[in-house]
Enzyme design. Structure first.
Site, mmCIF file in Angstrom:
data_model
loop_
_atom_site.group_PDB
_atom_site.id
_atom_site.type_symbol
_atom_site.label_atom_id
_atom_site.label_comp_id
_atom_site.label_asym_id
_atom_site.label_seq_id
_atom_site.Cartn_x
_atom_site.Cartn_y
_atom_site.Cartn_z
ATOM 1 N N HIS A 1 93.661 -7.764 -70.290
ATOM 2 C CA HIS A 1 94.315 -8.951 -69.750
ATOM 3 C C HIS A 1 93.281 -10.013 -69.355
ATOM 4 C CE1 HIS A 1 97.993 -6.715 -69.909
ATOM 5 N NE2 HIS A 1 97.615 -5.872 -68.953
ATOM 6 N N ARG B 1 92.030 -2.016 -58.219
ATOM 7 C CA ARG B 1 93.007 -1.653 -57.198
ATOM 8 C C ARG B 1 93.082 -0.139 -57.032
ATOM 9 N NH1 ARG B 1 97.726 -2.220 -58.955
ATOM 10 N NH2 ARG B 1 97.397 -3.105 -61.034
ATOM 11 N N ASP C 1 100.576 -3.153 -75.129
ATOM 12 C CA ASP C 1 100.777 -2.869 -73.707
ATOM 13 C C ASP C 1 102.111 -2.166 -73.431
ATOM 14 O OD1 ASP C 1 100.502 -2.757 -70.988
ATOM 15 O OD2 ASP C 1 100.336 -4.904 -70.665
ATOM 16 N N HIS D 1 91.605 2.743 -64.055
ATOM 17 C CA HIS D 1 92.829 1.936 -64.191
ATOM 18 C C HIS D 1 92.611 0.472 -63.848
ATOM 19 C CE1 HIS D 1 96.653 0.135 -62.859
ATOM 20 N NE2 HIS D 1 97.177 0.845 -63.845
#
Length: 449
Positions: A267, A208, A318, A205
């Protein structure tokens, strides 16, 4: 074998007049300059379908539901939007995800996308437990792809933590979570669902949600095929990364993860010049989603420097707040115009801006999703026809067709879309749009009641 004939078509070598494209088994067999034969299906303008490198299909159902102010401007940002998203997804059953995703996929086809990279992280039931079939939710993504005909690169997401350093997940993330063994089972079960030319990659993912050790284990599970990861979308993410490791997210990935041409960094909004140049040199694709990035207030990707350094880009929808290939391409260029206060910022000297954007997204998007793009023998027969009856395309030729479609086309510029040789869009509408929309409306009526 089926044959399409175009008055003009965009090929890898450029625009060509009087183009015959034969298709067999969903693949382009031949491309030739020739006059039409009586059995040919005739159209005016043919361009390749594009790849949508980044989608969360279920978020189409919450499009427009977060456009209201919170208690203060400083508190209304990506992180507050994420809380709205968590509350929405807690209501979703597998049937709901399938219905919502099918609408998103149909709209993608109507908007010129013929393959989607579905960054699929909604794995668990509302309590956070695995379904009896670990790929229950993945099966619903595949079903939506089958129902609409869109090409699919399925990207199961590994998500284990709430922030850098392996911090415990938050309650709102319970439907995403896996451990490494559970993810291996999910990945195997997901891959077995796929048929035709559908592909499976992996999606750690973000840094984080994944530790460095877990990232290495994930890469070992999938030594070939696409690898997609969110990176440096928000300044808060960059600051947290520096606080934890002393390195920025993209800086850390380039130094530690062997980033290469099978990677897509989604991104990558906040880059230093060194990161920009390093990402371009790696061969990876920057997965840009400028409509969503604008909606969330993320920031502006350094596209001018990146493309000048030879970087590759793909476009994604997105959050699916607005779905259309032209919208994403236009937003990339307009963001640069606003940032640098000039025009035609991404065009090469004396060249078309729309053509530069389109060619870049075509090549980079195909690379990111593991396929070959373009109207060429051996490629999937994924073709879009533009309508000469649309006023924005009146008397346009060559690259002016792309410029006019991207910057002024509005709705209706796309006429037909073929995906793997089958016509899925006719007159600008998906062939099953009525049934797909009716199911979606019924689903949303129940979820939002």
């Amino acid at each position: 074998m089926k044959t399409l004939w175009f008055e003009t078509a965009l090929l890898p070598t450029g625009w060509m007049e009087r183009v015959r494209v034969t298709m067999a088994g969903g693949v382009i067999a031949t491309v030739a300059q020739a006059d039409p034969k009586p059995s040919d299906e005739r159209h005016a303008i043919g361009i390749p379908g594009l790849c949508n490198v980044h989608s969360h299909g279920f978020q189409r159902g919450m499009a427009g539901l977060s456009e209201h102010r919170g208690t203060g401007r400083a508190d209304d940002n990506f992180w507050s939007w994420r809380e709205v998203m968590y509350r929405f997804l807690d209501r979703l059953a597998p049937d709901d995800v399938e219905a919502i995703t099918a609408l998103a996929f149909a709209e993608m086809l109507e908007g010129g996308y013929t393959r989607v990279g579905e960054f699929h992280y909604l794995h668990n039931d509302p309590d956070g437990a695995r379904y009896a079939d670990p790929a229950e939710m993945a099966a619903r993504i595949v079903a939506a792809s089958d129902a609409t005909g869109i090409g699919l690169t399925l990207l199961p997401v590994f998500y284990a933590h709430s922030d850098f350093g392996g911090l415990p997940p938050k309650p709102g993330q319970r439907r995403f979570l896996s451990d490494l063994d559970g993810f291996a089972a999910l990945l195997d079960a997901s891959a077995k669902l796929l048929g035709g030319d559908a592909l499976c990659g992996i999606a750690p993912h973000s840094l984080r949600a994944v530790t460095g050790e877990e990232l290495a284990a994930l890469l070992a599970m999938s030594p070939a095929g696409p690898v997609h990861i969110h990176a440096a979308e928000q300044t808060g993410e960059v600051e947290a990364s520096i606080a934890f490791s002393g390195a920025r997210p993209v800086e850390w990935l380039l130094a530690n993860a062997d980033v290469d041409s099978r990677w897509c960094l989604v991104h990558a909004t906040h880059l230093t010049d060194a990161e920009t140049d390093g990402l371009a040199a790696s061969g990876a694709v920057a997965g840009l989603c400028p409509v969503t990035e604008a909606n969330l207030g993320d920031g502006i990707f350094p596209a001018m420097r990146y493309l000048a350094a030879g970087g590759r880009i793909g476009t994604g929808t997105d959050s699916n707040i607005l779905i259309g290939a032209a919208d994403e391409l236009r937003a990339i260029e307009y963001s640069q115009r606003l940032a640098h206060r000039g025009r035609n910022m991404l065009a090469e000297e004396r060249r078309s801006t729309g053509r530069r954007l389109f060619d870049s997204a075509l090549e980079g998007g195909a690379r990111a999703l593991g396929v070959v793009g373009g109207i060429r023998p051996g490629a999937s027969a994924d073709i879009v026809s533009l309508s000469t009856s649309h006023v924005s395309l009146a008397d346009r030729k060559g690259d002016a067709l792309l410029d006019s479609w991207i910057f002024s086309g509005r709705a209706g510029a796309i006429d037909c879309v073929w995906r793997a040789g089958r016509r899925q869009v006719v007159g600008g509408r998906h062939v099953a749009s009525g049934a797909i929309a009716a199911r979606y409306r019924k689903t949303l009526a129940r979820i939002l009641s």
